[in-house]
Enzyme design. Structure first.
Site, PDB file in Angstrom:
ATOM      1  N   ASP A 132      18.360 -12.469 -62.423  1.00  0.00           N
ATOM      2  CA  ASP A 132      17.173 -13.133 -61.845  1.00  0.00           C
ATOM      3  C   ASP A 132      16.330 -13.752 -62.963  1.00  0.00           C
ATOM      4  OD1 ASP A 132      16.510 -10.567 -62.752  1.00  0.00           O
ATOM      5  OD2 ASP A 132      15.138 -10.127 -61.097  1.00  0.00           O
ATOM      6  N   GLY A 190      18.941  -9.424 -66.952  1.00  0.00           N
ATOM      7  CA  GLY A 190      18.914  -9.515 -65.481  1.00  0.00           C
ATOM      8  C   GLY A 190      19.157 -10.948 -65.037  1.00  0.00           C
ATOM      9  N   THR A 193      13.978  -4.265 -54.550  1.00  0.00           N
ATOM     10  CA  THR A 193      13.289  -3.842 -53.332  1.00  0.00           C
ATOM     11  C   THR A 193      13.685  -4.711 -52.151  1.00  0.00           C
ATOM     12  OG1 THR A 193      11.410  -3.552 -54.812  1.00  0.00           O
ATOM     13  CG2 THR A 193      11.018  -3.171 -52.477  1.00  0.00           C
ATOM     14  N   ASP A 197      18.664 -13.957 -53.050  1.00  0.00           N
ATOM     15  CA  ASP A 197      18.070 -13.390 -54.264  1.00  0.00           C
ATOM     16  C   ASP A 197      17.911 -11.893 -53.987  1.00  0.00           C
ATOM     17  OD1 ASP A 197      16.435 -12.540 -56.341  1.00  0.00           O
ATOM     18  OD2 ASP A 197      14.716 -13.788 -55.765  1.00  0.00           O
ATOM     19  N   ILE A 198      18.883 -11.117 -54.413  1.00  0.00           N
ATOM     20  CA  ILE A 198      18.891  -9.684 -54.115  1.00  0.00           C
ATOM     21  C   ILE A 198      18.160  -8.952 -55.233  1.00  0.00           C
ATOM     22  CG2 ILE A 198      20.334  -7.683 -53.587  1.00  0.00           C
ATOM     23  CD1 ILE A 198      22.515  -9.582 -52.621  1.00  0.00           C
ATOM     24  N   GLY A 199      16.956  -8.483 -54.916  1.00  0.00           N
ATOM     25  CA  GLY A 199      16.152  -7.761 -55.902  1.00  0.00           C
ATOM     26  C   GLY A 199      16.287  -6.267 -55.708  1.00  0.00           C
ATOM     27  N   SER A 247      15.673  -8.197 -50.489  1.00  0.00           N
ATOM     28  CA  SER A 247      16.672  -9.258 -50.597  1.00  0.00           C
ATOM     29  C   SER A 247      16.099 -10.468 -49.891  1.00  0.00           C
ATOM     30  CB  SER A 247      17.983  -8.847 -49.920  1.00  0.00           C
ATOM     31  OG  SER A 247      18.545  -7.758 -50.592  1.00  0.00           O
ATOM     32  N   SER A 256       9.340  -6.207 -58.420  1.00  0.00           N
ATOM     33  CA  SER A 256       9.332  -4.749 -58.636  1.00  0.00           C
ATOM     34  C   SER A 256       8.969  -4.458 -60.080  1.00  0.00           C
ATOM     35  CB  SER A 256      10.717  -4.165 -58.399  1.00  0.00           C
ATOM     36  OG  SER A 256      11.183  -4.509 -57.149  1.00  0.00           O
TER      37      SER A 256
HETATM   38  N1  ATP Z   1       6.793  -7.297 -47.431  1.00  0.00           N
HETATM   39  C1  ATP Z   1       6.799  -6.808 -48.665  1.00  0.00           C
HETATM   40  N2  ATP Z   1       7.500  -5.710 -48.967  1.00  0.00           N
HETATM   41  C2  ATP Z   1       7.516  -5.206 -50.222  1.00  0.00           C
HETATM   42  N3  ATP Z   1       6.885  -5.764 -51.241  1.00  0.00           N
HETATM   43  C3  ATP Z   1       6.162  -6.870 -50.996  1.00  0.00           C
HETATM   44  C4  ATP Z   1       6.095  -7.460 -49.737  1.00  0.00           C
HETATM   45  N4  ATP Z   1       5.341  -8.572 -49.829  1.00  0.00           N
HETATM   46  C5  ATP Z   1       4.942  -8.658 -51.087  1.00  0.00           C
HETATM   47  N5  ATP Z   1       5.401  -7.635 -51.810  1.00  0.00           N
HETATM   48  C6  ATP Z   1       5.121  -7.440 -53.205  1.00  0.00           C
HETATM   49  O1  ATP Z   1       6.200  -8.042 -53.877  1.00  0.00           O
HETATM   50  C7  ATP Z   1       6.668  -7.205 -54.910  1.00  0.00           C
HETATM   51  C8  ATP Z   1       8.147  -7.235 -54.830  1.00  0.00           C
HETATM   52  O2  ATP Z   1       8.542  -8.418 -55.452  1.00  0.00           O
HETATM   53  P1  ATP Z   1       9.701  -9.365 -55.010  1.00  0.00           P
HETATM   54  O3  ATP Z   1       9.496  -9.784 -53.614  1.00  0.00           O
HETATM   55  O4  ATP Z   1       9.754 -10.430 -56.045  1.00  0.00           O
HETATM   56  O5  ATP Z   1      11.035  -8.559 -54.922  1.00  0.00           O
HETATM   57  P2  ATP Z   1      11.720  -7.367 -55.644  1.00  0.00           P
HETATM   58  O6  ATP Z   1      13.001  -7.217 -54.970  1.00  0.00           O
HETATM   59  O7  ATP Z   1      10.844  -6.181 -55.649  1.00  0.00           O
HETATM   60  O8  ATP Z   1      11.816  -7.862 -57.085  1.00  0.00           O
HETATM   61  P3  ATP Z   1      12.911  -7.686 -58.147  1.00  0.00           P
HETATM   62  O9  ATP Z   1      13.688  -8.927 -57.985  1.00  0.00           O
HETATM   63  O10 ATP Z   1      12.118  -7.646 -59.417  1.00  0.00           O
HETATM   64  O11 ATP Z   1      13.630  -6.450 -57.880  1.00  0.00           O
HETATM   65  C9  ATP Z   1       6.080  -5.814 -54.727  1.00  0.00           C
HETATM   66  O12 ATP Z   1       5.514  -5.377 -55.937  1.00  0.00           O
HETATM   67  C10 ATP Z   1       5.014  -5.990 -53.650  1.00  0.00           C
HETATM   68  O13 ATP Z   1       3.721  -5.767 -54.165  1.00  0.00           O
HETATM   69  C1  PAU Z   2      14.105  -6.217 -64.812  1.00  0.00           C
HETATM   70  C2  PAU Z   2      14.645  -6.495 -63.435  1.00  0.00           C
HETATM   71  C3  PAU Z   2      14.655  -5.214 -62.611  1.00  0.00           C
HETATM   72  C4  PAU Z   2      13.682  -7.490 -62.756  1.00  0.00           C
HETATM   73  O1  PAU Z   2      14.109  -7.796 -61.475  1.00  0.00           O
HETATM   74  C5  PAU Z   2      16.049  -7.124 -63.486  1.00  0.00           C
HETATM   75  O2  PAU Z   2      16.000  -8.334 -64.150  1.00  0.00           O
HETATM   76  C6  PAU Z   2      17.068  -6.218 -64.158  1.00  0.00           C
HETATM   77  O3  PAU Z   2      17.548  -5.282 -63.574  1.00  0.00           O
HETATM   78  N1  PAU Z   2      17.387  -6.541 -65.453  1.00  0.00           N
HETATM   79  C7  PAU Z   2      18.336  -5.823 -66.262  1.00  0.00           C
HETATM   80  C8  PAU Z   2      17.699  -5.378 -67.537  1.00  0.00           C
HETATM   81  C9  PAU Z   2      17.245  -6.510 -68.418  1.00  0.00           C
HETATM   82  O4  PAU Z   2      16.978  -7.630 -67.958  1.00  0.00           O
HETATM   83  O5  PAU Z   2      17.137  -6.262 -69.634  1.00  0.00           O
HETATM   84  K     K Z   3      12.700 -10.898 -58.855  1.00  0.00           K
END
Ligand code: ATP
Ligand code: PAU
Ligand code: K
Length: 279
Positions: free
Chosen positions: A101, A99, A10, A6-8, A12, A123
């Protein structure tokens, strides 16, 4: 073994799932960066026979990751947001722009609960709705807790909300900057989720179960008044549903799925909404 990714934006996140027993063997997370390189914090690809990926990172990051994995793993599946999957109609005008995800969360939520409100606290915080017949309505996107805090630039970015804090303590006025910020962004997130949920259930005339996932799901869960369940593996659940590989997955069993929460009645939701409108 199956490797789910699940590559987010912030982080992965990855997990290794046993293809025979369907048990989760290990999991971890690394910063999303240019290249996904096997290393200390990444599983050994020799034991992996299939990879399933949900990625919202830049296309180049995904392309590099897939190219690298294809050298060592036979089956690499990359999920896409489609106009329709598993009985769910994507609500976006341009379905591919949703998105992936979010799409995985909606598919998992629908598979588990039928119509639902799927909330991902990462994020960004995303709040998506799918009706019992499978119509995805679209959703809402707000900055996640960390992004909200960083955008303030008050020197509080490194002080995270303690995930063990009591929700009630987080709702008190802060008497120092770090508390004022942490309590403020927390309130912004949970009140938005509560309100958006009530507005959409009212508009649609249906009380939906709510499912919560993402890095901040646990702490956000404490402040959300709407009955809900936390499902840390909800995005992975979408990958299991769309690309079933194990016996359990083919039988429709999603790993780590919670009990479906019983929503409060539509009358109660409407009464709460009418009351908030007076304030
Ligand atoms: N070790 C960590 N590093 C960074 N963020 C963390 C950590 N642990 C918890 N978090 C929290 O998780 C959130 C990040 O969410 P998630 O782990 O779902 O991944 P993401 O990659 O940021 O999300 P997205 O898929 O929306 O891009 C941040 O807002 C932060 O507050
Ligand atoms: C909104 C995020 C950043 C949440 O991870 C992702 O789903 C994304 O980049 N979406 C594309 C934009 C949209 O979903 O409308
Ligand atoms: K996510």
């Amino acid at each position: 073994m199956i490797l789910d990714l699940d590559i987010g934006n912030t982080l992965s996140k990855w997990r290794l799932k046993d293809s025979v027993s369907s048990e989760i063997r290990s999991r971890g997370a690394v910063w999303t960066r240019e290249e996904w390189r096997p290393g200390a914090d990444i599983p050994d690809l020799d034991v992996v026979e299939a990879v399933r990926i949900s990625s919202v990172a830049r296309a180049a990051v995904l392309d590099d990751t897939v190219a690298l994995l294809r050298r060592q793993v036979r089956h690499v599946f990359v999920a896409r947001s489609l106009p329709e999957s598993l009985g769910v109609i994507n609500g976006y005008d341009e379905p591919g722009r949703l998105g992936v995800d979010r799409w995985m969360g909606v598919l998992a939520g629908y598979q588990l609960a039928g119509g639902c409100c799927a909330v991902d606290c990462g994020s960004a915080i995303t709040i998506d709705f799918v009706l019992p017949g499978g119509t995805h309505l679209g959703g809402f996107i707000i900055p996640g807790l960390r992004l909200m805090k960083e955008s303030l630039k008050l020197g509080t970015r490194n002080v995270a909300i303690d995930p063990d804090s009591e929700a009630d303590a987080l709702l008190e006025p802060g008497r120092r900057t770090v508390d004022a910020v942490n309590h403020g962004i927390y309130m912004a997130a949970v009140s938005a989720i509560n309100r958006i949920y009530s507005e959409v259930c009212d508009q649609q005339g249906v009380a939906l179960p709510m499912l919560l996932t993402g890095g901040d799901a646990r702490v956000v869960s404490r402040g959300v008044r709407v009955p809900h369940a936390v499902w840390p593996d909800m995005v992975y659940g979408g990958l299991e549903a769309i690309c079933p590989l194990t016996f359990a997955e083919r039988a429709g069993r999603l790993a780590g799925a919670p009990r479906v929460p019983e929503p409060v009645s539509l009358e109660k939701i409407r009464a709460a909404l009418a009351f908030s409108a007076l304030l």
